[in-house]
Design a protein around this motif. Structure first.
Motif, PDB file in Angstrom:
ATOM      1  N   GLY A  53      -1.927 -10.547   0.674  1.00 23.19           N
ATOM      2  CA  GLY A  53      -1.962 -11.158   2.004  1.00 23.19           C
ATOM      3  C   GLY A  53      -3.397 -11.499   2.370  1.00 23.19           C
ATOM      4  O   GLY A  53      -4.265 -11.626   1.494  1.00 23.19           O
ATOM      5  N   SER A  54      -3.670 -11.622   3.660  1.00 26.03           N
ATOM      6  CA  SER A  54      -5.034 -11.943   4.082  1.00 26.03           C
ATOM      7  C   SER A  54      -5.234 -11.596   5.553  1.00 26.03           C
ATOM      8  O   SER A  54      -4.278 -11.417   6.306  1.00 26.03           O
ATOM      9  CB  SER A  54      -5.338 -13.425   3.878  1.00 26.03           C
ATOM     10  OG  SER A  54      -4.548 -14.207   4.757  1.00 26.03           O
TER      11      SER A  54
ATOM     12  N   THR B 278      -5.289 -13.016  12.552  1.00 15.04           N
ATOM     13  CA  THR B 278      -3.952 -12.976  11.957  1.00 15.04           C
ATOM     14  C   THR B 278      -4.046 -12.192  10.656  1.00 15.04           C
ATOM     15  O   THR B 278      -4.736 -12.611   9.726  1.00 15.04           O
ATOM     16  CB  THR B 278      -3.410 -14.390  11.670  1.00 15.04           C
ATOM     17  OG1 THR B 278      -3.357 -15.129  12.892  1.00 15.04           O
ATOM     18  CG2 THR B 278      -2.009 -14.326  11.056  1.00 15.04           C
ATOM     19  N   LEU B 279      -3.365 -11.058  10.624  1.00 14.50           N
ATOM     20  CA  LEU B 279      -3.279 -10.243   9.424  1.00 14.50           C
ATOM     21  C   LEU B 279      -1.905 -10.488   8.815  1.00 14.50           C
ATOM     22  O   LEU B 279      -0.887 -10.231   9.451  1.00 14.50           O
ATOM     23  CB  LEU B 279      -3.447  -8.758   9.763  1.00 14.50           C
ATOM     24  CG  LEU B 279      -3.246  -7.772   8.617  1.00 14.50           C
ATOM     25  CD1 LEU B 279      -4.306  -7.963   7.539  1.00 14.50           C
ATOM     26  CD2 LEU B 279      -3.261  -6.343   9.147  1.00 14.50           C
TER      27      LEU B 279
ATOM     28  N   CYS C 188     -10.466 -12.829   4.789  1.00 18.01           N
ATOM     29  CA  CYS C 188     -10.685 -11.630   3.974  1.00 18.01           C
ATOM     30  C   CYS C 188      -9.412 -11.351   3.180  1.00 18.01           C
ATOM     31  O   CYS C 188      -8.305 -11.482   3.713  1.00 18.01           O
ATOM     32  CB  CYS C 188     -10.986 -10.416   4.850  1.00 18.01           C
ATOM     33  SG  CYS C 188     -12.461 -10.593   5.883  1.00 18.01           S
ATOM     34  N   THR C 189      -9.581 -10.981   1.927  1.00 16.52           N
ATOM     35  CA  THR C 189      -8.441 -10.627   1.083  1.00 16.52           C
ATOM     36  C   THR C 189      -8.704  -9.289   0.402  1.00 16.52           C
ATOM     37  O   THR C 189      -9.835  -8.971   0.052  1.00 16.52           O
ATOM     38  CB  THR C 189      -8.169 -11.702   0.005  1.00 16.52           C
ATOM     39  OG1 THR C 189      -9.355 -11.889  -0.758  1.00 16.52           O
ATOM     40  CG2 THR C 189      -7.741 -13.019   0.638  1.00 16.52           C
ATOM     41  N   ALA C 190      -7.628  -8.530   0.223  1.00 15.74           N
ATOM     42  CA  ALA C 190      -7.728  -7.236  -0.453  1.00 15.74           C
ATOM     43  C   ALA C 190      -7.886  -7.465  -1.945  1.00 15.74           C
ATOM     44  O   ALA C 190      -7.192  -8.297  -2.540  1.00 15.74           O
ATOM     45  CB  ALA C 190      -6.493  -6.398  -0.168  1.00 15.74           C
ATOM     46  N   ASP C 191      -8.790  -6.721  -2.553  1.00 16.84           N
ATOM     47  CA  ASP C 191      -9.054  -6.853  -3.982  1.00 16.84           C
ATOM     48  C   ASP C 191      -8.041  -6.102  -4.843  1.00 16.84           C
ATOM     49  O   ASP C 191      -7.949  -6.352  -6.048  1.00 16.84           O
ATOM     50  CB  ASP C 191     -10.461  -6.338  -4.297  1.00 16.84           C
ATOM     51  CG  ASP C 191     -11.536  -7.109  -3.541  1.00 16.84           C
ATOM     52  OD1 ASP C 191     -11.356  -8.318  -3.309  1.00 16.84           O
ATOM     53  OD2 ASP C 191     -12.549  -6.481  -3.171  1.00 16.84           O
ATOM     54  N   ALA C 192      -7.318  -5.162  -4.248  1.00 17.04           N
ATOM     55  CA  ALA C 192      -6.359  -4.315  -4.971  1.00 17.04           C
ATOM     56  C   ALA C 192      -5.344  -3.785  -3.958  1.00 17.04           C
ATOM     57  O   ALA C 192      -5.552  -3.916  -2.749  1.00 17.04           O
ATOM     58  CB  ALA C 192      -7.086  -3.165  -5.661  1.00 17.04           C
ATOM     59  N   PRO C 193      -4.273  -3.167  -4.426  1.00 22.83           N
ATOM     60  CA  PRO C 193      -3.295  -2.586  -3.489  1.00 22.83           C
ATOM     61  C   PRO C 193      -3.936  -1.551  -2.567  1.00 22.83           C
ATOM     62  O   PRO C 193      -4.919  -0.898  -2.927  1.00 22.83           O
ATOM     63  CB  PRO C 193      -2.269  -1.921  -4.409  1.00 22.83           C
ATOM     64  CG  PRO C 193      -2.349  -2.701  -5.676  1.00 22.83           C
ATOM     65  CD  PRO C 193      -3.815  -3.047  -5.821  1.00 22.83           C
ATOM     66  N   GLN C 194      -3.371  -1.433  -1.377  1.00 25.41           N
ATOM     67  CA  GLN C 194      -3.886  -0.463  -0.412  1.00 25.41           C
ATOM     68  C   GLN C 194      -3.550   0.960  -0.850  1.00 25.41           C
ATOM     69  O   GLN C 194      -2.602   1.176  -1.602  1.00 25.41           O
ATOM     70  CB  GLN C 194      -3.357  -0.756   0.992  1.00 25.41           C
ATOM     71  CG  GLN C 194      -1.867  -0.569   1.172  1.00 25.41           C
ATOM     72  CD  GLN C 194      -1.361  -1.163   2.481  1.00 25.41           C
ATOM     73  OE1 GLN C 194      -1.716  -2.290   2.836  1.00 25.41           O
ATOM     74  NE2 GLN C 194      -0.545  -0.414   3.193  1.00 25.41           N
TER      75      GLN C 194
END
Length: 158
Positions: A131-132, A84-85, A144-150
């Motif tokens: 998000g995650s 699930t993203l 997993c989580t993003a450390d900064a904006p894409q």
């Protein structure tokens, strides 16, 4: 002679109909950008850069995530990861993309999941940061989580 003329008229009519059909055919909706990168940290499997690839057909959208930096700690069979993203909407709220599609991944190999299916609305602007990605492998949830904006920016759907 008459047969050749009839064949020519038929070919002309078919060509005209085909051209008209192309002119009025619905165009596929587009998402921009089609690919984006994130740096993510995962509860298992490490951290690093991942690529998100998005597609859209009407309100149906898919996203695939792949990374050579985030790795599988064990062998993973094809289509055995429940993923699930969750992406954050610029207008508030979230949109989830889900699925159980993945290639077979050898222990130590880069993680790849998707295409994950979701529903979007015209104008939706979706971002991974905030998000995650949750992957369930052998009953164990990996987040997993993003450390900064894409980069280069959020996905914007037509």
């Amino acid at each position: 002679m008459r047969g050749k003329r009839l064949a020519s008229i038929a070919a002309l009519a078919a060509g005209t109909l085909a051209a008209t059909g192309l002119a009025f055919a619905p165009t596929a909706a587009a998402v921009t950008p089609q690919t984006a990168t994130i740096n993510a940290t995962c509860s298992i499997g490490g951290s690093g850069e991942a690529t998100l690839t998005a597609t859209q057909t009407g309100t149906a959208a898919t996203i695939t995530l792949s990374s050579t930096s985030i790795t599988a700690p064990v062998d993973v069979a094809q289509d055995s990861v429940s993923s699930t993203l969750t992406l954050v909407k610029a207008s508030g709220g979230t949109t989830a993309f889900t699925g159980t599609k993945n290639p077979a991944i050898a222990a130590g190999g880069g993680v790849s999941v998707g295409p994950l299916d979701g529903t979007v609305a015209p104008g939706d602007s979706l971002e991974a940061h905030g998000g995650s990605l949750q992957m369930v492998v052998f009953g164990i949830t990996i987040t997993c989580t993003a450390d900064a904006p894409q980069s280069p920016g959020p996905f914007v759907f037509e």
